[in-house]
Scaffold this motif. Structure first.
Motif, PDB file in Angstrom:
ATOM      1  N   VAL A   1      30.708  29.561  47.178  1.00  0.00           N
ATOM      2  CA  VAL A   1      29.250  29.645  47.239  1.00  0.00           C
ATOM      3  C   VAL A   1      28.911  30.903  48.031  1.00  0.00           C
ATOM      4  N   ILE A   2      28.093  31.753  47.416  1.00  0.00           N
ATOM      5  CA  ILE A   2      27.761  33.043  48.028  1.00  0.00           C
ATOM      6  C   ILE A   2      26.248  33.239  48.053  1.00  0.00           C
ATOM      7  N   PRO A   3      25.745  34.076  48.956  1.00  0.00           N
ATOM      8  CA  PRO A   3      24.336  34.467  48.873  1.00  0.00           C
ATOM      9  C   PRO A   3      24.128  35.239  47.567  1.00  0.00           C
ATOM     10  N   THR A   4      23.006  35.050  46.914  1.00  0.00           N
ATOM     11  CA  THR A   4      22.801  35.674  45.607  1.00  0.00           C
ATOM     12  C   THR A   4      22.828  37.196  45.658  1.00  0.00           C
ATOM     13  N   GLU A   5      22.508  37.782  46.796  1.00  0.00           N
ATOM     14  CA  GLU A   5      22.570  39.248  46.862  1.00  0.00           C
ATOM     15  C   GLU A   5      24.001  39.768  46.802  1.00  0.00           C
ATOM     16  N   GLU A   6      24.982  38.886  46.883  1.00  0.00           N
ATOM     17  CA  GLU A   6      26.388  39.286  46.794  1.00  0.00           C
ATOM     18  C   GLU A   6      26.988  39.091  45.400  1.00  0.00           C
ATOM     19  N   ILE A   7      26.167  38.714  44.421  1.00  0.00           N
ATOM     20  CA  ILE A   7      26.703  38.460  43.076  1.00  0.00           C
ATOM     21  C   ILE A   7      27.476  39.668  42.552  1.00  0.00           C
ATOM     22  N   GLY A   8      26.889  40.839  42.599  1.00  0.00           N
ATOM     23  CA  GLY A   8      27.540  42.037  42.067  1.00  0.00           C
ATOM     24  C   GLY A   8      28.817  42.385  42.789  1.00  0.00           C
ATOM     25  N   SER A   9      28.789  42.376  44.114  1.00  0.00           N
ATOM     26  CA  SER A   9      29.981  42.760  44.871  1.00  0.00           C
ATOM     27  C   SER A   9      31.092  41.725  44.744  1.00  0.00           C
ATOM     28  N   ARG A  10      30.736  40.456  44.747  1.00  0.00           N
ATOM     29  CA  ARG A  10      31.758  39.406  44.613  1.00  0.00           C
ATOM     30  C   ARG A  10      32.391  39.448  43.216  1.00  0.00           C
ATOM     31  N   ALA A  11      31.566  39.642  42.183  1.00  0.00           N
ATOM     32  CA  ALA A  11      32.090  39.738  40.824  1.00  0.00           C
ATOM     33  C   ALA A  11      33.040  40.928  40.702  1.00  0.00           C
ATOM     34  N   ALA A  12      32.640  42.070  41.240  1.00  0.00           N
ATOM     35  CA  ALA A  12      33.502  43.256  41.184  1.00  0.00           C
ATOM     36  C   ALA A  12      34.825  43.000  41.902  1.00  0.00           C
ATOM     37  N   PHE A  13      34.754  42.329  43.033  1.00  0.00           N
ATOM     38  CA  PHE A  13      35.959  41.983  43.792  1.00  0.00           C
ATOM     39  C   PHE A  13      36.875  41.083  42.971  1.00  0.00           C
ATOM     40  N   LEU A  14      36.315  40.024  42.369  1.00  0.00           N
ATOM     41  CA  LEU A  14      37.138  39.101  41.582  1.00  0.00           C
ATOM     42  C   LEU A  14      37.714  39.760  40.338  1.00  0.00           C
ATOM     43  N   PHE A  15      36.947  40.629  39.707  1.00  0.00           N
ATOM     44  CA  PHE A  15      37.434  41.277  38.487  1.00  0.00           C
ATOM     45  C   PHE A  15      38.541  42.296  38.759  1.00  0.00           C
ATOM     46  N   GLN A  16      38.855  42.562  40.006  1.00  0.00           N
ATOM     47  CA  GLN A  16      40.017  43.388  40.323  1.00  0.00           C
ATOM     48  C   GLN A  16      41.314  42.632  40.016  1.00  0.00           C
ATOM     49  N   ARG A  17      41.198  41.317  39.910  1.00  0.00           N
ATOM     50  CA  ARG A  17      42.365  40.478  39.625  1.00  0.00           C
ATOM     51  C   ARG A  17      42.551  40.379  38.109  1.00  0.00           C
ATOM     52  N   PRO A  18      43.664  40.856  37.575  1.00  0.00           N
ATOM     53  CA  PRO A  18      43.850  40.873  36.121  1.00  0.00           C
ATOM     54  C   PRO A  18      43.898  39.493  35.478  1.00  0.00           C
ATOM     55  N   GLU A  19      44.236  38.459  36.234  1.00  0.00           N
ATOM     56  CA  GLU A  19      44.305  37.117  35.652  1.00  0.00           C
ATOM     57  C   GLU A  19      42.931  36.483  35.430  1.00  0.00           C
ATOM     58  N   ILE A  20      41.876  37.119  35.918  1.00  0.00           N
ATOM     59  CA  ILE A  20      40.523  36.597  35.728  1.00  0.00           C
ATOM     60  C   ILE A  20      39.923  37.219  34.472  1.00  0.00           C
ATOM     61  N   ALA A  21      39.631  36.355  33.495  1.00  0.00           N
ATOM     62  CA  ALA A  21      39.059  36.804  32.216  1.00  0.00           C
ATOM     63  C   ALA A  21      37.533  36.837  32.278  1.00  0.00           C
ATOM     64  N   TYR A  22      36.934  35.900  32.993  1.00  0.00           N
ATOM     65  CA  TYR A  22      35.475  35.821  33.112  1.00  0.00           C
ATOM     66  C   TYR A  22      35.114  34.963  34.310  1.00  0.00           C
ATOM     67  N   LEU A  23      33.843  34.992  34.651  1.00  0.00           N
ATOM     68  CA  LEU A  23      33.318  34.228  35.783  1.00  0.00           C
ATOM     69  C   LEU A  23      32.203  33.309  35.311  1.00  0.00           C
ATOM     70  N   HIS A  24      31.990  32.243  36.035  1.00  0.00           N
ATOM     71  CA  HIS A  24      30.807  31.414  35.846  1.00  0.00           C
ATOM     72  C   HIS A  24      29.944  31.515  37.086  1.00  0.00           C
ATOM     73  N   LEU A  25      28.637  31.561  36.860  1.00  0.00           N
ATOM     74  CA  LEU A  25      27.682  31.310  37.920  1.00  0.00           C
ATOM     75  C   LEU A  25      27.225  29.874  37.717  1.00  0.00           C
ATOM     76  N   ARG A  26      27.221  29.110  38.801  1.00  0.00           N
ATOM     77  CA  ARG A  26      26.841  27.704  38.766  1.00  0.00           C
ATOM     78  C   ARG A  26      25.923  27.405  39.946  1.00  0.00           C
ATOM     79  N   SER A  27      25.151  26.363  39.796  1.00  0.00           N
ATOM     80  CA  SER A  27      24.257  25.942  40.863  1.00  0.00           C
ATOM     81  C   SER A  27      25.061  25.670  42.130  1.00  0.00           C
ATOM     82  N   ALA A  28      24.609  26.208  43.247  1.00  0.00           N
ATOM     83  CA  ALA A  28      25.286  25.983  44.521  1.00  0.00           C
ATOM     84  C   ALA A  28      25.138  24.540  44.978  1.00  0.00           C
ATOM     85  N   SER A  29      24.084  23.860  44.556  1.00  0.00           N
ATOM     86  CA  SER A  29      23.850  22.495  45.022  1.00  0.00           C
ATOM     87  C   SER A  29      24.314  21.427  44.034  1.00  0.00           C
TER      88      SER A  29
END
Length: 157
Positions: A118-146
């Motif tokens: 669970v991240i602050p929404t202003e970190e969506i771009g940076s967190r996604a970029a960080f995760l996509f550095q991992r080659p085993e990650i094909a895609y991400l989901h955004l889901r409700s934090a609650s």
């Protein structure tokens, strides 16, 4: 941020539900009226305005059932709305919220452990970029934090 694609639900799928096609539970979508309290449409990636008709239905955002293929409730506008453009910036629907759950999945559509956070929404771009550095990650989901409800998919640009 331009290297991310925010993938809304397919228009043909949403049109089928609007015409009464069965959801992931094999049931017709329920028609309700939005209370304006944060009913996000997964097609246009905007909140459904108070008083507007909406559909509530079960959705499995995966190609086939399997142990990691979560199924849950989502909302879509009951009337036509434009599909969110994949090349647009972070959808405003997320920037209006405090937090969001982001989770990575492999090409086998299974959770890549250690990626869910669970991240602050202003970190969506940076967190996604960080995760996509991992080659085993094909895609991400955004889901409700609650509530863990599926919001949209993020792919590399």
């Amino acid at each position: 941020m331009s290297s991310l694609r925010f993938i809304a639900l397919d228009s043909d799928l949403v049109q089928a539900w609007r015409a009464g096609a069965a959801d992931a539970n094999g049931q017709a979508p329920e028609r309700q009226v939005s209370d304006g309290g944060g009913n996000p449409c997964r097609h246009c990636l905007n909140d459904i305005a108070e008083g507007a008709p909406m559909l509530v239905l079960a959705h499995r955002p995966f190609p086939a059932p399997q142990p990691y293929a979560e199924l849950g409730p989502i909302f879509v506008h009951a009337e036509d709305c434009p599909r969110y453009r994949e090349t647009a910036p972070v959808p405003a629907i997320f920037t209006r919220r405090e937090a969001i759950l982001m989770r990575g999945y492999g090409a086998d559509d299974r959770i890549v452990y250690g990626t869910g956070k669970v991240i602050p929404t202003e970190e969506i771009g940076s967190r996604a970029a960080f995760l996509f550095q991992r080659p085993e990650i094909a895609y991400l989901h955004l889901r409700s934090a609650s509530n863990n409800c599926y919001q949209c998919r993020i792919e590399r640009g």
